[in-house]
Scaffold this active site. Sequence first.
Site, PDB file in Angstrom:
ATOM      1  CD  GLU A   1     -23.815   2.427  -8.099  1.00  0.00           C
ATOM      2  OE1 GLU A   1     -22.601   2.142  -8.187  1.00  0.00           O
ATOM      3  OE2 GLU A   1     -24.222   3.529  -7.732  1.00  0.00           O
ATOM      4  CE  LYS A   2     -22.247  -5.077 -15.651  1.00  0.00           C
ATOM      5  NZ  LYS A   2     -22.231  -6.526 -15.443  1.00  0.00           N
ATOM      6  CE1 TYR A   3     -16.550  -3.017  -8.226  1.00  0.00           C
ATOM      7  CE2 TYR A   3     -15.727  -4.688  -9.738  1.00  0.00           C
ATOM      8  CZ  TYR A   3     -15.501  -3.732  -8.761  1.00  0.00           C
ATOM      9  OH  TYR A   3     -14.225  -3.486  -8.329  1.00  0.00           O
TER      10      TYR A   3
ATOM     11  CD  GLU B   1     -20.325   9.048  -2.220  1.00  0.00           C
ATOM     12  OE1 GLU B   1     -21.184   9.078  -1.333  1.00  0.00           O
ATOM     13  OE2 GLU B   1     -19.153   8.698  -2.013  1.00  0.00           O
TER      14      GLU B   1
ATOM     15  NE  ARG C   1     -17.534  14.072   3.402  1.00  0.00           N
ATOM     16  CZ  ARG C   1     -16.520  13.629   2.696  1.00  0.00           C
ATOM     17  NH1 ARG C   1     -15.480  14.398   2.466  1.00  0.00           N
ATOM     18  NH2 ARG C   1     -16.523  12.419   2.177  1.00  0.00           N
TER      19      ARG C   1
ATOM     20  CB  VAL D   1      -9.293  14.074   2.266  1.00  0.00           C
ATOM     21  CG1 VAL D   1      -7.793  13.897   2.429  1.00  0.00           C
ATOM     22  CG2 VAL D   1     -10.046  13.422   3.416  1.00  0.00           C
TER      23      VAL D   1
ATOM     24  NE  ARG E   1      -7.125  10.933   0.350  1.00  0.00           N
ATOM     25  CZ  ARG E   1      -8.409  10.802   0.632  1.00  0.00           C
ATOM     26  NH1 ARG E   1      -8.774  10.061   1.688  1.00  0.00           N
ATOM     27  NH2 ARG E   1      -9.330  11.344  -0.111  1.00  0.00           N
TER      28      ARG E   1
HETATM   29  P1  ADP Z   1     -18.070   5.466  -0.348  1.00  0.00           P
HETATM   30  O1  ADP Z   1     -18.957   6.670  -0.208  1.00  0.00           O
HETATM   31  O2  ADP Z   1     -18.405   4.348   0.605  1.00  0.00           O
HETATM   32  O3  ADP Z   1     -16.605   5.817  -0.366  1.00  0.00           O
HETATM   33  P2  ADP Z   1     -18.466   5.504  -3.244  1.00  0.00           P
HETATM   34  O4  ADP Z   1     -19.803   5.334  -3.847  1.00  0.00           O
HETATM   35  O5  ADP Z   1     -17.904   6.900  -3.189  1.00  0.00           O
HETATM   36  O6  ADP Z   1     -18.432   4.855  -1.775  1.00  0.00           O
HETATM   37  O7  ADP Z   1     -17.427   4.601  -4.008  1.00  0.00           O
HETATM   38  C1  ADP Z   1     -16.078   4.479  -3.574  1.00  0.00           C
HETATM   39  C2  ADP Z   1     -15.254   3.758  -4.618  1.00  0.00           C
HETATM   40  O8  ADP Z   1     -15.820   2.452  -4.857  1.00  0.00           O
HETATM   41  C3  ADP Z   1     -15.193   4.408  -5.991  1.00  0.00           C
HETATM   42  O9  ADP Z   1     -14.200   5.391  -6.089  1.00  0.00           O
HETATM   43  C4  ADP Z   1     -14.873   3.205  -6.862  1.00  0.00           C
HETATM   44  O10 ADP Z   1     -13.525   2.826  -6.747  1.00  0.00           O
HETATM   45  C5  ADP Z   1     -15.690   2.099  -6.218  1.00  0.00           C
HETATM   46  N1  ADP Z   1     -17.029   1.994  -6.849  1.00  0.00           N
HETATM   47  C6  ADP Z   1     -18.178   2.570  -6.433  1.00  0.00           C
HETATM   48  N2  ADP Z   1     -19.220   2.229  -7.234  1.00  0.00           N
HETATM   49  C7  ADP Z   1     -18.723   1.399  -8.179  1.00  0.00           C
HETATM   50  C8  ADP Z   1     -19.280   0.674  -9.299  1.00  0.00           C
HETATM   51  N3  ADP Z   1     -20.575   0.725  -9.590  1.00  0.00           N
HETATM   52  N4  ADP Z   1     -18.435  -0.070 -10.049  1.00  0.00           N
HETATM   53  C9  ADP Z   1     -17.118  -0.148  -9.766  1.00  0.00           C
HETATM   54  N5  ADP Z   1     -16.536   0.481  -8.728  1.00  0.00           N
HETATM   55  C10 ADP Z   1     -17.315   1.246  -7.938  1.00  0.00           C
END
Ligand code: ADP
Length: 451
Positions: free
Chosen positions: A200-202, A288, A292, A295, A338
């Site tokens: 993904e693009k960050y 995503e 389920r 938390v 948390r």
């Molecule tokens: P996991 O399921 O491993 O927790 P997620 O896809 O839910 O992973 O992403 C967790 C966190 O990672 C997000 O809340 C965000 O902080 C960061 N993140 C995920 N994808 C990106 C993205 N494309 N760019 C920037 N941060 C991201």
Amino acid sequence: MFQRILIANRGEVALRVIRACHDLGIEAVVVYSEADRGAPYLRLADQAICIGPAAATESYLKPANIIKAAEMANVNAIHPGYGFLSEKADFAHMCRACGIEFIGPPEEAMRRLGDKNEARKLAKQVGVPVVPGSEGLVESDKEALAFAEAVGYPVLIKAAAGGGGKGMRIARNEMTLISGLNAARQEAQSAFKDSSIYLEKYLEIARHIEVQILGDRNGEVVHLWERECSMQRKHQKLVEESPAPHLPTSVREAICDAAVRLTKAAGYYNAGTCEFLVDPQNRFYFIEVNARIQVEHPVTELVTGVDLVREQIRIAAGEPLRFQQSDIEHRGCAIECRINAEDSQTFRPSPGTISHWQPPGGPGVRLDSHVITGYKVPSYYDSLIAKLLVHQPTRADAIAVMRRALAEFRVEGIHTTIALHREIFNTSAFVDGRVDTKFVERVLRPETQSN
Ligand code: ADP
């Protein structure tokens, strides 16, 4: 309705489900590993069954042991909580094949949404925006380099089966992309037995906003509004709140609508969460689905008055949703902190015995926790020991009550995140609601920034 439910989990969520069962007049059977033997919350269940040694792979992650316990206890259903087997479609299938209802979504929806890459495809099909990313799984380094070249660095390498931040790597140039690909594949293989990855693009500056949904077996799906979860460390959540501060109404409604569209298209029922990233221009992108209970579900319970765990059980028992979208109210502001057994400077786990536990209370405070004075936090599992929540008419009031509650909270014998939360609630940018996923690492702990 079910007469007996087995809870295939531990700690605060096991206790949360015990309480929901009892509120519904259902008996609760809880399983435990040798490391959790004698834990005080087990006494609140109607029956407790040992399912194996401390290592989760030998107990809480062992489907055969759990099914055996469920058959011994003669339960009608299994509640998986979060983590462990909660998102494993094969486990859901196994339960149902044994005539025990799995309190969660249908297996097909779990399979479809559990693979993040497949979930992205479905989102695109139903017109829900996703973070710009590779077309599908990335098989070769060459493909990865071409994608990064096309969208520009930084890019994020993600595991299709990912969760808990595992298998995730930021790459800022060709070199870190190649090394990150290998590391992410290995990490994903050992954590999920699946090394598939995609890119993904960050997004350098983003907020994490998610939508709670509930669906029944008749295909009805409603949303219960959003939660802001941008306060994180190591890509894992620390503070969650609802409503998301400063989110324009039109964007809020569009995100909630997208979550309903996506989960409906997947044939989803039970409770679930659609997670999104929101950029500084308030454009949102699906990342995503968590198939389920999460938390942070109590945040939504406080603002909507809906008991999500009870609704999960009712839906699993075949009952239709008892409300329509227009019945779901959102009142005031709720915030959750948390409380983890970890060092609040380094974020390293801090297991051990709690020599003194003095929780906060009073108006507007909810504490979900399974620990008491003398409790030994085991080193084998997630370090969450409590969830401290407040609910007030306004965000300013909620922050004031949270500050008071954090000041009252005393935990001795181990390190906890309470100290970090006290800092957060005294930081003006947070108080103003100017949050993003890097806030904690940038503003409060610059020394922990990875890259
Ligand atoms: P996991 O399921 O491993 O927790 P997620 O896809 O839910 O992973 O992403 C967790 C966190 O990672 C997000 O809340 C965000 O902080 C960061 N993140 C995920 N994808 C990106 C993205 N494309 N760019 C920037 N941060 C991201």
